[in-house]
Design a protein around this motif. Structure first.
Motif, short mmCIF file in Angstrom:
data_model
loop_
_atom_site.label_atom_id
_atom_site.label_comp_id
_atom_site.label_asym_id
_atom_site.label_seq_id
_atom_site.Cartn_x
_atom_site.Cartn_y
_atom_site.Cartn_z
N PHE A 346 0.86 -1.18 0.00
CA PHE A 346 0.00 0.00 0.00
C PHE A 346 0.90 1.23 0.00
O PHE A 346 1.70 1.43 0.90
N TRP A 347 0.74 2.05 -1.03
CA TRP A 347 1.58 3.22 -1.23
C TRP A 347 0.66 4.44 -1.12
O TRP A 347 0.11 4.92 -2.10
N GLY A 348 0.46 4.88 0.09
CA GLY A 348 -0.46 6.00 0.31
C GLY A 348 -1.37 5.74 1.48
O GLY A 348 -1.07 4.95 2.38
N GLY A 349 -2.52 6.39 1.48
CA GLY A 349 -3.47 6.21 2.57
C GLY A 349 -2.95 6.71 3.90
O GLY A 349 -3.46 6.33 4.95
N GLY A 350 -1.93 7.60 3.87
CA GLY A 350 -1.29 8.02 5.11
C GLY A 350 -1.91 9.22 5.78
O GLY A 350 -1.67 9.46 6.97
N CYS A 351 -2.67 10.00 5.03
CA CYS A 351 -3.34 11.17 5.60
C CYS A 351 -4.41 11.62 4.63
O CYS A 351 -4.14 11.80 3.43
N ASP A 352 -5.62 11.78 5.12
CA ASP A 352 -6.74 12.20 4.29
C ASP A 352 -6.57 13.66 3.88
O ASP A 352 -6.50 14.55 4.74
N THR A 353 -6.47 13.91 2.60
CA THR A 353 -6.25 15.28 2.12
C THR A 353 -7.55 16.08 2.01
O THR A 353 -7.52 17.30 2.09
N ARG A 354 -8.65 15.39 1.84
CA ARG A 354 -9.91 16.10 1.58
C ARG A 354 -10.44 16.81 2.82
O ARG A 354 -10.92 17.95 2.75
N GLU A 355 -10.36 16.15 3.99
CA GLU A 355 -10.93 16.72 5.21
C GLU A 355 -9.85 17.07 6.24
O GLU A 355 -9.74 18.21 6.67
N ILE A 356 -9.03 16.09 6.61
CA ILE A 356 -8.10 16.27 7.72
C ILE A 356 -7.03 17.30 7.38
O ILE A 356 -6.80 18.26 8.13
N MET A 357 -6.35 17.14 6.26
CA MET A 357 -5.26 18.07 5.93
C MET A 357 -5.77 19.47 5.67
O MET A 357 -5.13 20.46 6.05
N ALA A 358 -6.91 19.58 5.03
CA ALA A 358 -7.41 20.90 4.66
C ALA A 358 -8.07 21.63 5.81
O ALA A 358 -7.98 22.86 5.92
N HIS A 359 -8.75 20.89 6.70
CA HIS A 359 -9.61 21.54 7.70
C HIS A 359 -9.25 21.21 9.14
O HIS A 359 -9.79 21.83 10.07
N GLY A 360 -8.37 20.24 9.36
CA GLY A 360 -8.00 19.89 10.72
C GLY A 360 -6.92 20.79 11.27
O GLY A 360 -6.31 21.59 10.56
N SER A 361 -6.66 20.66 12.56
CA SER A 361 -5.56 21.37 13.21
C SER A 361 -4.29 20.53 13.06
O SER A 361 -4.36 19.33 12.76
N PRO A 362 -3.12 21.13 13.26
CA PRO A 362 -1.89 20.33 13.23
C PRO A 362 -1.93 19.15 14.20
O PRO A 362 -1.45 18.06 13.86
#
Length: 409
Positions: A346-362
């Motif tokens: 599995f090459w990926g799936g390490g961080c959701d870009t749609r919700e967590i990266m764009a709208h979450g806190s560090p």
């Protein structure tokens, strides 16, 4: 471990000293140029020209200082080409940031929006005011197909006409020699795992040429014509594969094919349709890879929910899959690792870009990444990347938090 050793160990399902990291090793593990400019500023790094190598998605070439900072273990073969200033010209990103794009990509302003036309004058792509990417608007086979002129049709489709490096630099009779020289040069300069982007798309090429709905109708209603189209297409792919691996096979570690077979809610096609139209042709291409370059690992870029198709893809010869779109139906990381982990990297799936990266806190980003790594890492068979590209609206502090979580794990 060197970066190359780390990635290859993961692909052989061995645990590594740390999780191998991919950033911009291919066109679906990169970063939007707008986000990259903001990241460099946030990190306090020297100002450098932002080079947009993929004009459709507006992805930036990630400079060596950032690759080193985040301990990136991969590099795309394309980074060996378009190294001179004459290969680039000035453009402006949608937020007003100056950038450079390949000289062979020539967007023009028409009626307040950016457009790209083919050499024949057809309008291939447009980017209206306020948008961040180009969208395809011309489908050369939408009205009627012409299988005798399939290569010419490629130049009338956005995804194939708007090339990233090396692009036309390796066209013509000297192309294989130029490819080989660039690949050897890159191999001597880096210990990162080198990914050779090939493509070999089947379903997507049909969609690029016919349009999604028309190609689905062809598959379902005129299967004989669909098989004829796919046979012609695979013949072209195999000829290109011979040329490509003949030039660079000794110098790359991974070859990347592409076909987005999934959607948010599951596969675009049934397992039965996959096995009839696509599996035999993928098996043919992937077997040829192993005949030409046995050491090269086969990775498929395949977006969406594709759990039902994974057994057939593995049977066809797929060894790694990205971007592992964990927000889609059927793509639960723990279930995927349990059911397919021994047979698939599995090459990926390490961080959701749609919700967590764009709208979450560090802090939320770090917690999210750590929980996913606890699932993916055991037993090897995992290379870290976020789910697809880092988009233009992702705050730089969240990007830094993501890599800190990986490196601290």
């Amino acid at each position: 471990m060197t970066s190359r050793e780390r990635v290859l160990a993961a692909l052989h399902h061995q645990e590594t000293d740390r999780v191998p990291i991919d950033l911009s090793g291919h066109r679906s593990s990169g970063i939007a140029a707008i986000a990259y400019a903001q990241l460099r500023q946030y990190l306090g790094l020297p100002r450098r020209p932002i080079r947009v190598y993929d004009a459709v998605q507006q992805l930036a070439i990630v400079d060596e200082d950032v690759l080193q900072l985040f301990h990136v273990d991969t590099i795309e073969l394309g980074r060996a080409f378009a190294l001179e200033d004459r290969h680039w010209h000035e453009w402006t990103l949608p937020d007003g940031t100056p950038c450079l794009i390949p000289i062979w990509v020539q967007p023009q302003k028409e009626n307040g929006e950016w457009v790209v036309r083919s050499a024949r004058g057809n309008l291939l792509a447009r980017m209206p005011e306020g948008c961040l990417y180009f969208e395809q608007v011309h489908y050369p086979f939408a009205e009627a197909d012409d299988l005798d002129h399939l290569p010419e049709a490629f130049e009338e489709s956005m995804w194939m006409a708007m090339k990233s490096p090396p692009g036309p630099l390796v066209a013509g009779p000297d192309g294989p020699q130029i490819l080989a020289e660039g690949a050897r040069r890159l191999r001597q300069q880096t210990d990162r795992a080198i990914i050779g982007l090939f493509g070999g798309n089947l379903l997507e090429t049909g969609q690029f040429l016919y349009r999604n709905d028309i190609f689905f109708l062809l598959l379902a209603g005129q299967p004989q014509r669909a098989h004829e189209f796919l046979d012609r297409l695979v013949a072209l792919h195999l000829a290109n594969l011979e040329r490509f691996l003949g030039a660079v096979g000794e110098c790359i570690d991974i070859i990347l094919f592409g076909d987005d077979l999934g959607m948010q809610r599951g596969p675009q096609i049934s397992p039965a349709m996959y096995r009839e139209f696509f599996q035999p042709r993928q098996r043919l291409m992937w077997r040829r890879v192993k005949e030409l370059a046995p050491h090269v690992r086969i990775m498929l870029h395949c977006c969406g929910g594709v759990r039902e198709l994974l057994p057939g893809l593995i049977e066809a010869g797929m060894e790694a899959i990205n971007p592992v779109q964990i927000s889609c139906r059927g793509m639960d990381p723990a279930e995927l690792k349990r059911d397919f982990g021994p047979r698939l990297t599995f090459w990926g799936g390490g961080c959701d870009t749609r919700e967590i990266m764009a709208h979450g806190s560090p802090a939320q980003v770090k917690d999210h990444v750590r929980r996913l790594l606890d699932i993916w890492r055991p037993g090897g068979g995992y290379v870290f990347q976020q789910v697809h590209n880092i988009l233009a609206d992702v705050p730089p502090q969240n990007i830094v938090a993501m890599y800190e979580a990986v490196l601290q794990s």
